[in-house]
Scaffold this active site. Structure first.
Site, short mmCIF file in Angstrom:
data_model
loop_
_atom_site.label_atom_id
_atom_site.label_comp_id
_atom_site.label_asym_id
_atom_site.label_seq_id
_atom_site.Cartn_x
_atom_site.Cartn_y
_atom_site.Cartn_z
N CYS A 2 21.69 -1.30 -28.40
CA CYS A 2 20.66 -0.40 -28.89
C CYS A 2 19.92 -1.10 -30.04
O CYS A 2 20.55 -1.71 -30.90
CB CYS A 2 21.19 0.94 -29.38
SG CYS A 2 21.98 1.90 -28.08
N ARG A 27 19.04 -5.99 -26.62
CA ARG A 27 20.13 -5.12 -27.07
C ARG A 27 20.39 -3.96 -26.11
O ARG A 27 21.26 -3.14 -26.36
CB ARG A 27 19.78 -4.54 -28.45
CG ARG A 27 19.82 -5.58 -29.51
CD ARG A 27 19.40 -5.00 -30.83
NE ARG A 27 19.97 -5.82 -31.87
CZ ARG A 27 20.89 -5.43 -32.74
NH1 ARG A 27 21.34 -4.20 -32.72
NH2 ARG A 27 21.36 -6.27 -33.63
N TRP A 74 21.19 1.03 -24.88
CA TRP A 74 22.26 0.65 -23.95
C TRP A 74 23.19 1.85 -23.94
O TRP A 74 23.77 2.21 -24.95
CB TRP A 74 22.99 -0.60 -24.46
CG TRP A 74 24.02 -1.08 -23.48
CD1 TRP A 74 23.81 -1.90 -22.40
CD2 TRP A 74 25.42 -0.79 -23.49
NE1 TRP A 74 24.99 -2.12 -21.74
CE2 TRP A 74 25.99 -1.45 -22.38
CE3 TRP A 74 26.25 -0.03 -24.31
CZ2 TRP A 74 27.35 -1.37 -22.08
CZ3 TRP A 74 27.60 0.05 -24.01
CH2 TRP A 74 28.14 -0.63 -22.92
N ASN A 100 21.98 3.72 -33.35
CA ASN A 100 22.74 2.62 -32.75
C ASN A 100 24.18 2.80 -33.21
O ASN A 100 24.42 2.92 -34.41
CB ASN A 100 22.17 1.28 -33.27
CG ASN A 100 23.00 0.08 -32.85
OD1 ASN A 100 23.76 0.15 -31.91
ND2 ASN A 100 22.82 -1.02 -33.56
N GLY A 101 25.13 2.87 -32.26
CA GLY A 101 26.53 3.04 -32.65
C GLY A 101 27.15 4.21 -31.93
O GLY A 101 26.63 4.68 -30.92
N GLU A 508 34.78 -18.94 -17.23
CA GLU A 508 33.37 -18.82 -17.61
C GLU A 508 32.48 -18.91 -16.36
O GLU A 508 31.48 -18.19 -16.24
CB GLU A 508 33.01 -19.89 -18.65
CG GLU A 508 31.56 -19.94 -19.08
CD GLU A 508 31.03 -18.65 -19.71
OE1 GLU A 508 31.81 -17.73 -19.99
OE2 GLU A 508 29.80 -18.56 -19.87
N LYS A 512 29.91 -15.97 -15.24
CA LYS A 512 28.48 -16.19 -15.02
C LYS A 512 28.08 -15.67 -13.64
O LYS A 512 27.05 -15.02 -13.49
CB LYS A 512 28.11 -17.68 -15.12
CG LYS A 512 28.06 -18.25 -16.51
CD LYS A 512 26.89 -17.81 -17.36
CE LYS A 512 27.22 -16.65 -18.23
NZ LYS A 512 27.95 -16.80 -19.44
N GLU A 515 28.08 -11.72 -13.60
CA GLU A 515 27.02 -11.02 -14.32
C GLU A 515 25.63 -11.32 -13.77
O GLU A 515 24.75 -10.47 -13.82
CB GLU A 515 27.09 -11.25 -15.83
CG GLU A 515 26.97 -12.66 -16.28
CD GLU A 515 27.20 -12.83 -17.79
OE1 GLU A 515 27.06 -11.86 -18.53
OE2 GLU A 515 27.53 -13.95 -18.20
N HIS A 531 50.88 -17.47 -7.44
CA HIS A 531 51.70 -16.37 -7.96
C HIS A 531 51.06 -15.01 -7.68
O HIS A 531 51.36 -14.04 -8.36
CB HIS A 531 51.92 -16.55 -9.47
CG HIS A 531 52.72 -17.78 -9.78
ND1 HIS A 531 54.08 -17.84 -9.56
CD2 HIS A 531 52.34 -18.99 -10.24
CE1 HIS A 531 54.51 -19.06 -9.90
NE2 HIS A 531 53.46 -19.77 -10.31
N LYS A 630 22.82 -7.89 -24.73
CA LYS A 630 23.19 -9.18 -25.32
C LYS A 630 23.98 -9.03 -26.60
O LYS A 630 24.78 -9.89 -26.95
CB LYS A 630 21.93 -10.02 -25.58
CG LYS A 630 22.26 -11.45 -25.92
CD LYS A 630 21.19 -12.40 -25.53
CE LYS A 630 21.65 -13.83 -25.71
NZ LYS A 630 22.59 -14.26 -24.68
C1 F6R Z 1 28.21 -13.40 -21.18
C2 F6R Z 1 27.96 -13.00 -22.54
C3 F6R Z 1 28.95 -12.13 -23.20
C4 F6R Z 1 29.07 -12.48 -24.69
C5 F6R Z 1 29.94 -11.44 -25.40
C6 F6R Z 1 30.15 -11.78 -26.85
O1 F6R Z 1 27.19 -14.22 -20.69
O2 F6R Z 1 26.97 -13.35 -23.12
O3 F6R Z 1 30.18 -12.17 -22.58
O4 F6R Z 1 29.62 -13.75 -24.81
O5 F6R Z 1 29.34 -10.19 -25.30
O6 F6R Z 1 28.93 -11.84 -27.52
P1 F6R Z 1 28.79 -12.58 -28.91
O7 F6R Z 1 29.02 -14.02 -28.66
O8 F6R Z 1 27.42 -12.26 -29.37
O9 F6R Z 1 29.86 -12.01 -29.79
#
Ligand code: F6R
Length: 635
Positions: A2, A27, A74, A100-101, A508, A512, A515, A531, A630
């Protein structure tokens, strides 16, 4: 999560709010809205979905108001629709709030307010704030007192923007465990969750600290703590270069950011590693313009605040434990950080998913270095974990891409990655920069504690310096990766495996793909496949192996063979000239030969591109995947 914005001044508020919101859409993009005071009346316009939907409404209605607040959402409480979109208004229609929160006691407050005759429209926790302020106003007092009394009833962490029809000359803002900045122009003021959003208008910024209320007018800002005492704080001057959003010819920001990785790595290395013969220097503070290549994307977003690592040699030598906290991609980078520090420094390192710290006994003490790794520096769980470790006496450190973040405020030791802004919601270049920071940190600690012989340190530094060129070679192969990726775009489940330093690469890679393409993917330690997870394999499941010559090569290959025996489709990230890989796998995502210990810096790139190409091929929203934000500012 947000984003909050505000404006008051001589300009039409709606276009300014919209341009601020554009900077904050990362956000959350479930809905957006604004509340302006038009001809003495509060007027709210909001729309579910992306900001462009709100933009259409604003263009149609063309409000001319000079004061307003805005929000990009969000969803936490209540589905993403028009009704749940912010701003929320009170029953009189005179007060609007953006939030926000999370208000943890909203159910209790809602029941109480309904009992008092207040009618609720939305399913959100946020609406309760508008009605609560309205109720307190009915009890009498000045608006500031009314807000302060209302805050006493709220439990949770929150940032707020508030406007009232009765006070068209001001905006109130509240910060309680979040970030909020007020930008000061000539006869105009701005409000934003992220100072980047006001930077397009002014570089004079006042940041709200924790538990503060701001009364913002066209003439400036007055700050108060939650007891109503005025707090004096001078504005700081931010780097005045505007925040430019430009794909630079790439189809998506994600692709652009993947391509920026050689530059990002060079910049991060240049900053802290001046020469292979010299020790790593983390004392470097503010942004160094001489390192900038001139393109605005690559400029630091910081305000010149001094940062760096300020632990003394004695303190570093006295450490006997490191505890890292992070989420998502940053957690994967931190898993590699743990292996590097343990290997090069010999200190035991725990790495925790930050949200798992809640309600747990955190075993840190005065000899622990607690590290929070967070691209945004705003992730609520990561910040909470670091604060908890700090309260228990640990030294603290942050690794972030935002020198102006909340994380930067709570630790004296900060490593700032040299990425510029990452627009795409999925992290790519910031992951690489976090990895780079961990390599440098492990070498730094090894040099300080004498666990890393100078010759070995020098060799590692020289090898690190060679990685950006390798990344360029990898990126030059993207058409080859694209052809391979598209072959597997119809998969419903994909398994990624790796060992040692490349187990987190597998995690990772899977994250990727999930998402970006919404294909279900899981990463496993290659040795764990047998396992349990091997049960899901058949001819429809691609298995992607990360295979680099070194200590775990043979064993990883054997694990891949086990998958092959179950008729899985076999893909590998392998180095040039690996004949065995060429024989074993159906498709090879080849990379230049690389030392095993440094390989996570290169093996991830074909996997990022694979996810990108599949996502684009499937027509997904590459830069803003569904349901994501993000900056994850709720716990
Ligand atoms: C995935 C991604 C998220 C962030 C996670 C932590 O592509 O971007 O998994 O890595 O939300 O975010 P930060 O690094 O901002 O604490």
């Amino acid at each position: 999560m947000c984003g909050i914005v505000g404006y008051l001044g001589p300009l039409k508020a709606a276009p300014v709010l919209l341009s601020e919101l554009k900077c904050l859409e990362y956000r959350g993009y479930d809905s957006a809205g604004v509340a302006v005071i038009e001809d003495g009346r509060l007027c709210v316009m909001k729309a579910a979905g992306k900001l462009s939907n709100l933009e259409e409404i604003l263009v149609q209605k063309g409000p001319t108001a000079r004061v307003g607040i805005g929000h990009t959402r969000w969803a936490t409480h209540g589905v993403p629709n028009d009704t749940n979109a912010h701003p929320h208004i009170d029953s009189t229609g005179k007060i609007a709030v953006v939030h926000n929160g999370i208000i943890e006691n909203f159910e209790e407050l809602k029941t109480e307010l309904i009992g008092l005759g207040y009618a609720f429209n939305s399913d959100t926790d946020s609406e309760v704030i508008a009605h609560l302020i309205s109720y307190e106003l009915s009890q009498g007092g000045e608006m500031l007192d009314v807000i302060l009394r209302s805050l006493k009833r709220l439990v949770g962490a929150y940032a707020l923007g508030i406007v009232s029809q009765e006070h068209p000359d001001r905006i109130y803002a509240v910060n309680h465990h979040y970030s909020l900045s007020v930008g000061l122009g000539q006869g105009e003021s701005f409000l934003a969750s992220d100072s980047m959003a006001v930077r397009q208008y002014t570089n004079r910024v006042v940041r709200l600290e924790q538990s503060e209320v701001a009364e913002i007018t066209t003439q400036g800002v007055r700050l108060f703590n939650f007891d109503g005492l005025e707090v004096k704080r001078s504005p700081i001057a931010m780097d005045s270069s505007p925040y430019v959003i430009d794909k630079c010819g790439h189809k998506h920001f994600l692709l652009k950011e993947i391509h920026e990785q050689p530059l990002v790595l060079r910049q991060t290395l240049t900053k802290y590693l001046r020469h292979p013969n010299h020790p790593i220097d983390f004392s470097v503070g503010a942004y160094d313009p001489s390192l900038d290549d001139g393109s605005s994307e690559n400029k630091m977003v910081g305000d010149g605040t001094a940062y760096g690592v300020h632990l003394t040699d004695e303190e570093i030598k006295g450490l006997n434990h490191i505890n890292i906290f992070a989420c998502g991609t940053a957690y994967h980078a931190s898993m590699i950080g743990k292996l590097l520090i343990e290997e090069l420094v010999g200190i035991p390192v725990a790495v925790d998913i930050a949200s798992e710290i809640r309600g747990r006994k955190l075993l840190v003490n005065e000899s622990t270095l607690a590290i929070a790794c967070s691209q945004s520096g705003e992730t609520a769980d990561t910040l909470a974990a670091l604060k908890e470790a700090k309260a228990r006496g640990a030294y603290t450190m942050g690794i972030t891409n935002r020198a102006d973040s909340h994380l930067a405020q709570i630790t004296p030791n900060l490593i700032v990655t040299e990425c510029g802004i990452e627009v795409s919601v999925a992290a790519t270049k910031t992951y690489l920069a976090q990895l780079a920071s961990y390599y440098l940190l492990a070498i730094y600690l090894g040099e300080k504690r004498g666990t890393l012989p100078p010759e070995k340190a020098k060799a590692l530094k020289m090898q690190l310096n060679a990685i950006p060129t390798m990344l360029e070679q990898i990126l030059a192969r993207e058409e080859q990766y694209k052809d391979i990726s598209i072959k597997y775009a119809d998969a419903h489940d994909v398994v990624f495996i790796g060992r040692g330093v490349n187990f987190p690469t597998a995690l990772e890679g899977a994250l990727k793909l999930k998402e970006l393409s919404y294909i279900h993917a899981s990463g496993y330690a290659a040795g764990e496949l047998k396992h349990g997870p091997i049960a899901v394999l058949d001819q429809n499941v691609p298995v992607i192996t990360v295979l680099v010559p070194g200590a775990v090569y043979e064993k990883t290959l054997s694990n891949a063979q086990e998958a092959r025996a179950r008729k899985a489709k076999m893909i590998v990230v392998a180095v040039d000239g690996d004949e065995q890989a060429a024989r074993t796998f159906d498709s090879v995502l080849s990379i230049p030969p690389v030392e095993e210990i440094l390989s996570p810096l290169t093996t991830i790139v074909p996997l990022q591109l694979l996810s990108y190409f599949i996502s684009d091929y499937l027509g997904k929203d590459v830069d803003q995947p569904r349901n994501l934000a993000k900056s994850v500012t709720v716990e």
